[in-house]
Write an enzyme that holds these catalytic residues in place. Structure first.
Site, PDB file in Angstrom:
ATOM      1  N   ARG A 180       0.911  -0.880   0.045  1.00 57.21           N
ATOM      2  CA  ARG A 180       0.151   0.512  -0.369  1.00 57.21           C
ATOM      3  C   ARG A 180       0.666   1.320   0.405  1.00 57.21           C
ATOM      4  O   ARG A 180       0.050   2.034  -0.845  1.00 57.21           O
ATOM      5  CB  ARG A 180      -0.648   0.147   1.514  1.00 57.21           C
ATOM      6  CG  ARG A 180      -1.757   1.311   1.054  1.00 57.21           C
ATOM      7  CD  ARG A 180      -3.237   1.344   2.615  1.00 57.21           C
ATOM      8  NE  ARG A 180      -3.948   2.143   2.437  1.00 57.21           N
ATOM      9  CZ  ARG A 180      -4.744   2.621   3.654  1.00 57.21           C
ATOM     10  NH1 ARG A 180      -5.148   1.607   4.275  1.00 57.21           N
ATOM     11  NH2 ARG A 180      -5.726   3.302   3.392  1.00 57.21           N
ATOM     12  N   TYR A 181       2.048   1.679   0.036  1.00 63.63           N
ATOM     13  CA  TYR A 181       2.721   2.191   0.761  1.00 63.63           C
ATOM     14  C   TYR A 181       4.113   2.260   0.006  1.00 63.63           C
ATOM     15  O   TYR A 181       4.893   3.656   0.211  1.00 63.63           O
ATOM     16  CB  TYR A 181       3.574   3.171   2.696  1.00 63.63           C
ATOM     17  CG  TYR A 181       1.830   2.683   2.940  1.00 63.63           C
ATOM     18  CD1 TYR A 181       1.089   3.907   3.332  1.00 63.63           C
ATOM     19  CD2 TYR A 181       2.254   1.656   4.200  1.00 63.63           C
ATOM     20  CE1 TYR A 181       0.430   3.672   4.089  1.00 63.63           C
ATOM     21  CE2 TYR A 181       0.608   1.985   5.500  1.00 63.63           C
ATOM     22  CZ  TYR A 181      -0.317   2.638   4.833  1.00 63.63           C
ATOM     23  OH  TYR A 181      -1.198   2.936   5.615  1.00 63.63           O
TER      24      TYR A 181
ATOM     25  N   HIS B 284      18.208 -24.308  -1.349  1.00 65.50           N
ATOM     26  CA  HIS B 284      19.564 -22.710  -2.079  1.00 65.50           C
ATOM     27  C   HIS B 284      19.199 -21.462  -2.786  1.00 65.50           C
ATOM     28  O   HIS B 284      19.343 -21.766  -4.478  1.00 65.50           O
ATOM     29  CB  HIS B 284      20.919 -23.793  -2.279  1.00 65.50           C
ATOM     30  CG  HIS B 284      22.321 -22.050  -1.694  1.00 65.50           C
ATOM     31  ND1 HIS B 284      22.337 -21.509  -3.038  1.00 65.50           N
ATOM     32  CD2 HIS B 284      23.330 -22.876  -0.870  1.00 65.50           C
ATOM     33  CE1 HIS B 284      23.738 -21.743  -2.099  1.00 65.50           C
ATOM     34  NE2 HIS B 284      23.780 -22.052  -0.956  1.00 65.50           N
ATOM     35  N   ASP B 285      19.634 -20.319  -2.249  1.00 63.48           N
ATOM     36  CA  ASP B 285      18.413 -20.076  -3.126  1.00 63.48           C
ATOM     37  C   ASP B 285      19.897 -19.830  -4.700  1.00 63.48           C
ATOM     38  O   ASP B 285      19.523 -19.472  -5.539  1.00 63.48           O
ATOM     39  CB  ASP B 285      18.644 -18.281  -2.515  1.00 63.48           C
ATOM     40  CG  ASP B 285      19.423 -17.707  -1.901  1.00 63.48           C
ATOM     41  OD1 ASP B 285      20.813 -18.505  -2.056  1.00 63.48           O
ATOM     42  OD2 ASP B 285      19.859 -16.900  -1.924  1.00 63.48           O
TER      43      ASP B 285
ATOM     44  N   THR C 109      31.762 -17.387  -4.500  1.00 58.52           N
ATOM     45  CA  THR C 109      30.979 -18.071  -3.426  1.00 58.52           C
ATOM     46  C   THR C 109      29.683 -17.518  -3.675  1.00 58.52           C
ATOM     47  O   THR C 109      29.699 -16.420  -4.057  1.00 58.52           O
ATOM     48  CB  THR C 109      31.654 -17.968  -2.271  1.00 58.52           C
ATOM     49  OG1 THR C 109      30.670 -18.592  -1.189  1.00 58.52           O
ATOM     50  CG2 THR C 109      31.906 -16.298  -1.479  1.00 58.52           C
ATOM     51  N   SER C 110      28.842 -17.668  -3.177  1.00 55.27           N
ATOM     52  CA  SER C 110      27.428 -17.051  -2.715  1.00 55.27           C
ATOM     53  C   SER C 110      27.355 -16.053  -2.763  1.00 55.27           C
ATOM     54  O   SER C 110      26.844 -14.724  -2.914  1.00 55.27           O
ATOM     55  CB  SER C 110      26.719 -18.222  -2.168  1.00 55.27           C
ATOM     56  OG  SER C 110      26.525 -19.533  -2.853  1.00 55.27           O
TER      57      SER C 110
ATOM     58  N   THR D  99       7.277  27.732  21.537  1.00 57.77           N
ATOM     59  CA  THR D  99       8.088  27.277  22.204  1.00 57.77           C
ATOM     60  C   THR D  99       7.204  26.144  23.207  1.00 57.77           C
ATOM     61  O   THR D  99       6.538  27.022  24.247  1.00 57.77           O
ATOM     62  CB  THR D  99       8.612  27.892  22.676  1.00 57.77           C
ATOM     63  OG1 THR D  99       8.049  29.263  23.774  1.00 57.77           O
ATOM     64  CG2 THR D  99       9.798  28.926  21.481  1.00 57.77           C
ATOM     65  N   HIS D 100       7.734  25.150  23.131  1.00 53.23           N
ATOM     66  CA  HIS D 100       6.697  23.996  24.388  1.00 53.23           C
ATOM     67  C   HIS D 100       5.426  24.030  24.315  1.00 53.23           C
ATOM     68  O   HIS D 100       4.417  23.322  25.013  1.00 53.23           O
ATOM     69  CB  HIS D 100       6.804  24.751  25.705  1.00 53.23           C
ATOM     70  CG  HIS D 100       8.215  24.654  25.736  1.00 53.23           C
ATOM     71  ND1 HIS D 100       9.236  24.178  26.592  1.00 53.23           N
ATOM     72  CD2 HIS D 100       9.267  26.274  26.201  1.00 53.23           C
ATOM     73  CE1 HIS D 100      10.035  24.235  27.235  1.00 53.23           C
ATOM     74  NE2 HIS D 100      10.374  25.832  26.665  1.00 53.23           N
TER      75      HIS D 100
ATOM     76  N   SER E  50     -16.380   7.443   7.036  1.00 52.22           N
ATOM     77  CA  SER E  50     -17.492   7.390   6.727  1.00 52.22           C
ATOM     78  C   SER E  50     -18.632   7.762   7.773  1.00 52.22           C
ATOM     79  O   SER E  50     -19.772   7.725   7.473  1.00 52.22           O
ATOM     80  CB  SER E  50     -17.362   5.854   7.382  1.00 52.22           C
ATOM     81  OG  SER E  50     -16.814   5.829   8.793  1.00 52.22           O
TER      82      SER E  50
ATOM     83  N   LYS F 101     -14.924  15.852   7.966  1.00 49.03           N
ATOM     84  CA  LYS F 101     -14.239  15.930   8.356  1.00 49.03           C
ATOM     85  C   LYS F 101     -13.126  16.070   6.842  1.00 49.03           C
ATOM     86  O   LYS F 101     -13.444  15.211   6.406  1.00 49.03           O
ATOM     87  CB  LYS F 101     -13.582  14.338   9.164  1.00 49.03           C
ATOM     88  CG  LYS F 101     -14.997  14.147  10.423  1.00 49.03           C
ATOM     89  CD  LYS F 101     -13.733  14.618  11.452  1.00 49.03           C
ATOM     90  CE  LYS F 101     -12.681  13.373  11.894  1.00 49.03           C
ATOM     91  NZ  LYS F 101     -12.056  14.355  12.571  1.00 49.03           N
ATOM     92  N   ARG F 102     -11.921  16.775   7.451  1.00 48.99           N
ATOM     93  CA  ARG F 102     -10.621  16.601   6.568  1.00 48.99           C
ATOM     94  C   ARG F 102      -9.136  16.369   7.367  1.00 48.99           C
ATOM     95  O   ARG F 102      -8.921  17.039   7.660  1.00 48.99           O
ATOM     96  CB  ARG F 102     -10.556  17.754   6.498  1.00 48.99           C
ATOM     97  CG  ARG F 102     -11.831  18.369   4.920  1.00 48.99           C
ATOM     98  CD  ARG F 102     -12.330  19.883   4.877  1.00 48.99           C
ATOM     99  NE  ARG F 102     -10.786  20.473   3.904  1.00 48.99           N
ATOM    100  CZ  ARG F 102     -10.967  20.497   2.355  1.00 48.99           C
ATOM    101  NH1 ARG F 102     -11.941  20.307   2.220  1.00 48.99           N
ATOM    102  NH2 ARG F 102      -9.759  21.447   2.069  1.00 48.99           N
ATOM    103  N   ASN F 103      -9.634  15.171   7.400  1.00 51.59           N
ATOM    104  CA  ASN F 103      -8.178  14.371   8.853  1.00 51.59           C
ATOM    105  C   ASN F 103      -6.929  14.631   7.487  1.00 51.59           C
ATOM    106  O   ASN F 103      -6.636  14.232   6.179  1.00 51.59           O
ATOM    107  CB  ASN F 103      -8.600  12.965   8.757  1.00 51.59           C
ATOM    108  CG  ASN F 103      -9.850  12.519   9.380  1.00 51.59           C
ATOM    109  OD1 ASN F 103     -10.137  13.740  10.095  1.00 51.59           O
ATOM    110  ND2 ASN F 103     -10.532  11.555   9.124  1.00 51.59           N
TER     111      ASN F 103
ATOM    112  N   GLU G  34      -0.543  11.627   8.750  1.00 52.61           N
ATOM    113  CA  GLU G  34      -0.508  10.365   9.805  1.00 52.61           C
ATOM    114  C   GLU G  34       0.042   9.220   9.003  1.00 52.61           C
ATOM    115  O   GLU G  34       1.567   8.681   9.832  1.00 52.61           O
ATOM    116  CB  GLU G  34      -1.886  10.468   9.745  1.00 52.61           C
ATOM    117  CG  GLU G  34      -2.806  11.441  10.919  1.00 52.61           C
ATOM    118  CD  GLU G  34      -4.177  10.747  10.969  1.00 52.61           C
ATOM    119  OE1 GLU G  34      -4.662   9.891  10.176  1.00 52.61           O
ATOM    120  OE2 GLU G  34      -5.035  11.965  11.597  1.00 52.61           O
TER     121      GLU G  34
END
Length: 289
Positions: free
Chosen positions: A4-5, A68-69, A93-94, A140-141, A263, A268-270, A275
């Site tokens: 998905r990402y 063995h790949d 060697t592999s 700040t904070h 839904s 809503k406009r999240n 996220e």
């Protein structure tokens, strides 16, 4: 990778088919280098280069038996190459193939990341200039402090992205090495000149010294660098999420035509993009840990 990402081009670089194709690039470069040095017949190297091809499904079918790949891979390639395949994987060697090919994949992955970082930095720079006089509350904070501009905030992000880019470039250089030094790194079967020739053909540097494998601190540096870069993106995303809160409402991420936020609640406009960035950055950091 999480489909998905997954960035389309990044997914291609890390697909099974491309991994096997990159193994074959290493094998072809090794055959050509050994043919030039007179270690294997020139016509064998030509056959390996001309006829060698990979089919992920066939390799996996063979591996179900061999467990063995690399043996499954060389067996599948040999079916296509014919008699000259007796010189395929000669002296190797592999891990000579696995680690050298993986370095190529990591280098190509870094190139994709660097390209996207450049695009992101340019977008941030453009917005920083556009909002150089857009006044906002500096905090700040999390508490109101003194006036500033939104452009200044973005300029801070732009500078951080430049540091991220430098770190990725440095990690790309660290991982851009190959090895054909054999089972324990002693060059028992191939001279270091063959390793140098193969690496040159693949645009890699020979590792100054290795054991059976390329040393994993190189991989660790790359992963740590990606985790730091992800942390930058997480910081930006968290700031946007905070400024998009309904009671603040200073900044918001784009909301496309037809996009839905809930839904149950049509208003809503999240900040779903931010996220996702935040969650993926934390996942990346956990891998580094």
């Amino acid at each position: 990778m999480i489909p998905r990402y997954t960035h389309v081009e990044m997914g291609r670089v890390w697909s099974d088919q491309y991994r096997y194709e990159t193994w074959l690039r290493v094998e072809v470069a090794a055959a050509d280098a050994m043919a030039d040095a007179g270690l294997i017949p020139a016509d064998a190297a030509r056959d390996i280069r001309a006829c060698g091809a990979v089919d992920a499904a066939r390799i996996e079918a063979i591996e179900a038996t061999t467990q063995h790949d690399i043996i499954a891979f060389t067996t599948a390639v040999a079916e296509r190459v014919g008699p000259s395949a007796r010189w395929l994987h000669f002296g190797l060697t592999s891990s000579d193939v696995l680690d050298t090919a993986q370095a190529i994949q990591m280098r190509e992955a870094c190139d994709l990341i660097l390209g996207d970082l450049a695009s992101l930095a340019e977008a941030v720079r453009t917005q920083a200039e556009a909002h150089r006089r857009t006044v906002m509350v500096g905090r700040t904070h999390g508490v109101h402090a003194e006036p500033m501009t939104f452009g200044l905030k973005l300029a801070l992000w732009y500078a951080e992205l430049q540091r991220d880019r430098v770190r990725v470039e440095r990690a790309r250089d660290v991982i851009n090495v190959g090895k054909l030094s054999g089972a324990v790194g002693t060059y028992a079967h191939l001279d270091p000149s063959i390793e140098a020739s193969v690496c040159a053909r693949l645009e890699l540097r020979p590792a100054p010294i290795s054991s059976q494998i390329l040393q994993r601190d190189r991989h660790g540096e790359l992963l740590a660098t990606l985790a730091i870069t992800g942390a930058s993106l997480e910081k930006f995303a968290l700031e946007i999420r905070g400024l998009q809160r309904t009671e603040v409402g200073e900044v918001e991420e784009p909301f496309g035509k037809g996009q839905k936020g809930s839904s149950a609640m049509p208003h809503k406009r999240n900040p779903i993009g931010c996220e996702q960035v935040t969650g993926l950055a934390r996942l990346l950091r956990s891998h580094c840990m």
